[in-house]
Design a protein around this motif. Structure first.
Motif, PDB file in Angstrom:
ATOM      1  N   ARG A 214       0.857  -1.189   0.000  1.00  0.00           N
ATOM      2  CA  ARG A 214       0.000   0.000   0.000  1.00  0.00           C
ATOM      3  C   ARG A 214       0.888   1.232   0.000  1.00  0.00           C
ATOM      4  NH1 ARG A 214      -3.516   0.283   5.040  1.00  0.00           N
ATOM      5  NH2 ARG A 214      -4.140   2.253   4.118  1.00  0.00           N
ATOM      6  N   GLY A 215       0.520   2.226  -0.789  1.00  0.00           N
ATOM      7  CA  GLY A 215       1.271   3.465  -0.844  1.00  0.00           C
ATOM      8  C   GLY A 215       0.973   4.347   0.357  1.00  0.00           C
ATOM      9  N   VAL A 216       1.990   5.060   0.792  1.00  0.00           N
ATOM     10  CA  VAL A 216       1.844   6.007   1.902  1.00  0.00           C
ATOM     11  C   VAL A 216       2.994   7.006   1.814  1.00  0.00           C
ATOM     12  CG1 VAL A 216       3.147   4.535   3.532  1.00  0.00           C
ATOM     13  CG2 VAL A 216       1.531   6.261   4.415  1.00  0.00           C
ATOM     14  N   THR A 217       2.717   8.233   2.217  1.00  0.00           N
ATOM     15  CA  THR A 217       3.756   9.248   2.328  1.00  0.00           C
ATOM     16  C   THR A 217       4.114   9.417   3.787  1.00  0.00           C
ATOM     17  OG1 THR A 217       3.127  10.454   0.324  1.00  0.00           O
ATOM     18  CG2 THR A 217       4.282  11.702   2.022  1.00  0.00           C
ATOM     19  N   ILE A 218       5.395   9.277   4.080  1.00  0.00           N
ATOM     20  CA  ILE A 218       5.909   9.524   5.426  1.00  0.00           C
ATOM     21  C   ILE A 218       6.631  10.863   5.351  1.00  0.00           C
ATOM     22  CG2 ILE A 218       7.400   8.671   7.276  1.00  0.00           C
ATOM     23  CD1 ILE A 218       7.077   5.875   5.752  1.00  0.00           C
ATOM     24  N   TRP A 219       6.039  11.883   5.953  1.00  0.00           N
ATOM     25  CA  TRP A 219       6.505  13.264   5.822  1.00  0.00           C
ATOM     26  C   TRP A 219       7.279  13.644   7.080  1.00  0.00           C
ATOM     27  CZ3 TRP A 219       5.095  16.293   1.519  1.00  0.00           C
ATOM     28  CH2 TRP A 219       5.497  17.635   1.572  1.00  0.00           C
ATOM     29  N   LEU A 220       8.602  13.710   6.963  1.00  0.00           N
ATOM     30  CA  LEU A 220       9.453  14.087   8.090  1.00  0.00           C
ATOM     31  C   LEU A 220       9.688  15.592   8.066  1.00  0.00           C
ATOM     32  CD1 LEU A 220      10.579  11.097   6.933  1.00  0.00           C
ATOM     33  CD2 LEU A 220      11.888  11.324   9.019  1.00  0.00           C
ATOM     34  N   THR A 221       9.217  16.275   9.103  1.00  0.00           N
ATOM     35  CA  THR A 221       9.341  17.720   9.206  1.00  0.00           C
ATOM     36  C   THR A 221      10.100  18.083  10.477  1.00  0.00           C
ATOM     37  OG1 THR A 221       8.107  19.816   9.362  1.00  0.00           O
ATOM     38  CG2 THR A 221       7.035  17.883  10.289  1.00  0.00           C
ATOM     39  N   GLY A 222      10.838  19.176  10.428  1.00  0.00           N
ATOM     40  CA  GLY A 222      11.600  19.631  11.585  1.00  0.00           C
ATOM     41  C   GLY A 222      12.658  20.624  11.142  1.00  0.00           C
ATOM     42  N   LEU A 223      13.327  21.213  12.095  1.00  0.00           N
ATOM     43  CA  LEU A 223      14.364  22.196  11.812  1.00  0.00           C
ATOM     44  C   LEU A 223      15.515  21.589  11.015  1.00  0.00           C
ATOM     45  CD1 LEU A 223      14.650  23.984  15.290  1.00  0.00           C
ATOM     46  CD2 LEU A 223      13.568  24.892  13.210  1.00  0.00           C
ATOM     47  N   SER A 224      16.265  22.438  10.354  1.00  0.00           N
ATOM     48  CA  SER A 224      17.492  22.006   9.696  1.00  0.00           C
ATOM     49  C   SER A 224      18.428  21.428  10.751  1.00  0.00           C
ATOM     50  CB  SER A 224      18.154  23.210   9.011  1.00  0.00           C
ATOM     51  OG  SER A 224      19.352  22.832   8.401  1.00  0.00           O
ATOM     52  N   GLY A 225      18.946  20.239  10.512  1.00  0.00           N
ATOM     53  CA  GLY A 225      19.843  19.599  11.463  1.00  0.00           C
ATOM     54  C   GLY A 225      19.159  18.737  12.511  1.00  0.00           C
ATOM     55  N   ALA A 226      17.835  18.619  12.440  1.00  0.00           N
ATOM     56  CA  ALA A 226      17.103  17.824  13.434  1.00  0.00           C
ATOM     57  C   ALA A 226      17.327  16.321  13.249  1.00  0.00           C
ATOM     58  CB  ALA A 226      15.603  18.144  13.382  1.00  0.00           C
TER      59      ALA A 226
ATOM     60  N   ASN B 179       1.088   3.066  -5.098  1.00  0.00           N
ATOM     61  CA  ASN B 179       1.509   2.073  -4.092  1.00  0.00           C
ATOM     62  C   ASN B 179       2.998   2.070  -3.783  1.00  0.00           C
ATOM     63  OD1 ASN B 179      -1.099   1.114  -3.477  1.00  0.00           O
ATOM     64  ND2 ASN B 179      -1.100  -0.009  -5.397  1.00  0.00           N
ATOM     65  N   ILE B 180       3.584   3.233  -3.791  1.00  0.00           N
ATOM     66  CA  ILE B 180       4.977   3.408  -3.394  1.00  0.00           C
ATOM     67  C   ILE B 180       4.985   3.999  -1.986  1.00  0.00           C
ATOM     68  CG2 ILE B 180       7.156   4.611  -3.907  1.00  0.00           C
ATOM     69  CD1 ILE B 180       6.340   2.517  -6.041  1.00  0.00           C
ATOM     70  N   ILE B 181       5.935   3.583  -1.167  1.00  0.00           N
ATOM     71  CA  ILE B 181       6.149   4.227   0.126  1.00  0.00           C
ATOM     72  C   ILE B 181       7.096   5.394  -0.131  1.00  0.00           C
ATOM     73  CG2 ILE B 181       7.109   3.998   2.447  1.00  0.00           C
ATOM     74  CD1 ILE B 181       6.271   1.034   2.363  1.00  0.00           C
ATOM     75  N   VAL B 182       6.622   6.592   0.157  1.00  0.00           N
ATOM     76  CA  VAL B 182       7.373   7.808  -0.132  1.00  0.00           C
ATOM     77  C   VAL B 182       7.908   8.387   1.168  1.00  0.00           C
ATOM     78  CG1 VAL B 182       7.314  10.064  -1.266  1.00  0.00           C
ATOM     79  CG2 VAL B 182       5.759   8.240  -2.035  1.00  0.00           C
ATOM     80  N   LEU B 183       9.216   8.564   1.222  1.00  0.00           N
ATOM     81  CA  LEU B 183       9.864   9.182   2.374  1.00  0.00           C
ATOM     82  C   LEU B 183      10.209  10.611   1.997  1.00  0.00           C
ATOM     83  CD1 LEU B 183      12.321   6.267   3.219  1.00  0.00           C
ATOM     84  CD2 LEU B 183      10.184   6.807   4.403  1.00  0.00           C
ATOM     85  N   VAL B 184       9.569  11.571   2.650  1.00  0.00           N
ATOM     86  CA  VAL B 184       9.802  12.985   2.375  1.00  0.00           C
ATOM     87  C   VAL B 184      10.559  13.585   3.546  1.00  0.00           C
ATOM     88  CG1 VAL B 184       8.727  15.236   1.954  1.00  0.00           C
ATOM     89  CG2 VAL B 184       7.685  13.162   0.992  1.00  0.00           C
TER      90      VAL B 184
ATOM     91  N   LEU C 142      -0.766   0.877  11.205  1.00  0.00           N
ATOM     92  CA  LEU C 142      -1.754   1.372  10.241  1.00  0.00           C
ATOM     93  C   LEU C 142      -1.931   0.442   9.037  1.00  0.00           C
ATOM     94  CD1 LEU C 142      -0.862   5.184  10.340  1.00  0.00           C
ATOM     95  CD2 LEU C 142      -2.746   4.007  11.501  1.00  0.00           C
ATOM     96  N   GLY C 143      -1.202  -0.665   9.024  1.00  0.00           N
ATOM     97  CA  GLY C 143      -1.382  -1.665   7.977  1.00  0.00           C
ATOM     98  C   GLY C 143      -0.642  -1.403   6.675  1.00  0.00           C
ATOM     99  N   TYR C 144       0.321  -0.511   6.694  1.00  0.00           N
ATOM    100  CA  TYR C 144       1.084  -0.236   5.473  1.00  0.00           C
ATOM    101  C   TYR C 144       2.217  -1.224   5.251  1.00  0.00           C
ATOM    102  CZ  TYR C 144      -1.401   4.196   5.180  1.00  0.00           C
ATOM    103  OH  TYR C 144      -2.373   5.146   5.085  1.00  0.00           O
ATOM    104  N   THR C 145       2.737  -1.793   6.338  1.00  0.00           N
ATOM    105  CA  THR C 145       3.833  -2.756   6.216  1.00  0.00           C
ATOM    106  C   THR C 145       3.661  -3.859   7.252  1.00  0.00           C
ATOM    107  OG1 THR C 145       5.300  -1.732   7.843  1.00  0.00           O
ATOM    108  CG2 THR C 145       5.474  -0.921   5.569  1.00  0.00           C
TER     109      THR C 145
END
Length: 191
Positions: free
Chosen positions: A6-18, A79-84, A174-177
């Motif tokens: 199943r496709g899902v976007t994993i959106w990593l947010t935070g300060l530069s250097g976090a 259906n790609i797992i996207v790491l942002v 969540l059933g993605y993996t």
């Protein structure tokens, strides 16, 4: 290869250097080794290739996030797992992208500003403090902390493996993996 992904976007947010990119690279390696199809959208790489010419004004930052979100949406629906891995400092645009994509896990990569400054291998914080870089997130431009992230990684308190396991656990929950959690190895350094 995994039978039905199943496709899902994993959106990593935070300060530069976090630690966003470090966690992203770690997850990419781990999930690929388990047979998952992964695509990585790193903020610095995307800015050089997809968003060249955009400034660091609020409007251009929002446009950059929309473009990244659009690509992530296309990949996710296929259906790609996207790491942002992208700072994405403004809450409203993160919410807009989350709503558009649907299958979305917001990860707040949390490290105090002083820790991020200590980790700054590119010298960006130093330049921002000296006034050489304007509108730098955390210095003279704000970062709006996620109010209810799906996962929070406190990278000044936990190892790369611990942070990655938080995300792997959420994906499984969540059933993605059916991903296997990483062993807690003493040698896994902090970010």
């Amino acid at each position: 290869m995994v039978e039905k992904q199943r496709g899902v976007t994993i959106w990593l947010t935070g300060l530069s250097g976090a630690g966003k990119t470090t966690i992203c690279q770690f997850l990419n390696t781990e999930l690929r080794s388990q047979g998952y199809q992964i695509e990585v959208l790193d903020g610095d790489v995307v800015r050089q290739n997809l968003s060249k010419g955009l400034t660091f004004s609020k409007e251009d930052r929002d446009e950059n996030i929309r473009r990244i979100g659009f690509v992530a949406q296309l990949l996710t629906r296929n259906n790609i797992i996207v790491l942002v891995s992208v700072i994405s400092p403004y809450r409203a645009i993160r919410e807009e992208v989350k709503e558009r994509i649907g299958d979305f896990i917001e990860v707040y990569v949390n490290a105090p500003l002083e820790v991020c400054e200590q980790r700054d291998v590119k010298g960006l914080y130093k330049k921002a403090r000296a006034g050489e870089i304007k509108n730098f997130t955390g210095i003279d431009d704000l970062y709006e902390i996620p109010l209810e992230p799906d996962v929070e990684c406190k990278t000044n308190q936990e190892s790369i493996a611990q942070s990655s396991n938080r995300i792997l656990s959420k994906l499984k929950e969540l059933g993605y993996t059916n991903s296997i959690l990483l062993p807690e190895v003493e040698s896994c350094s902090r970010i």
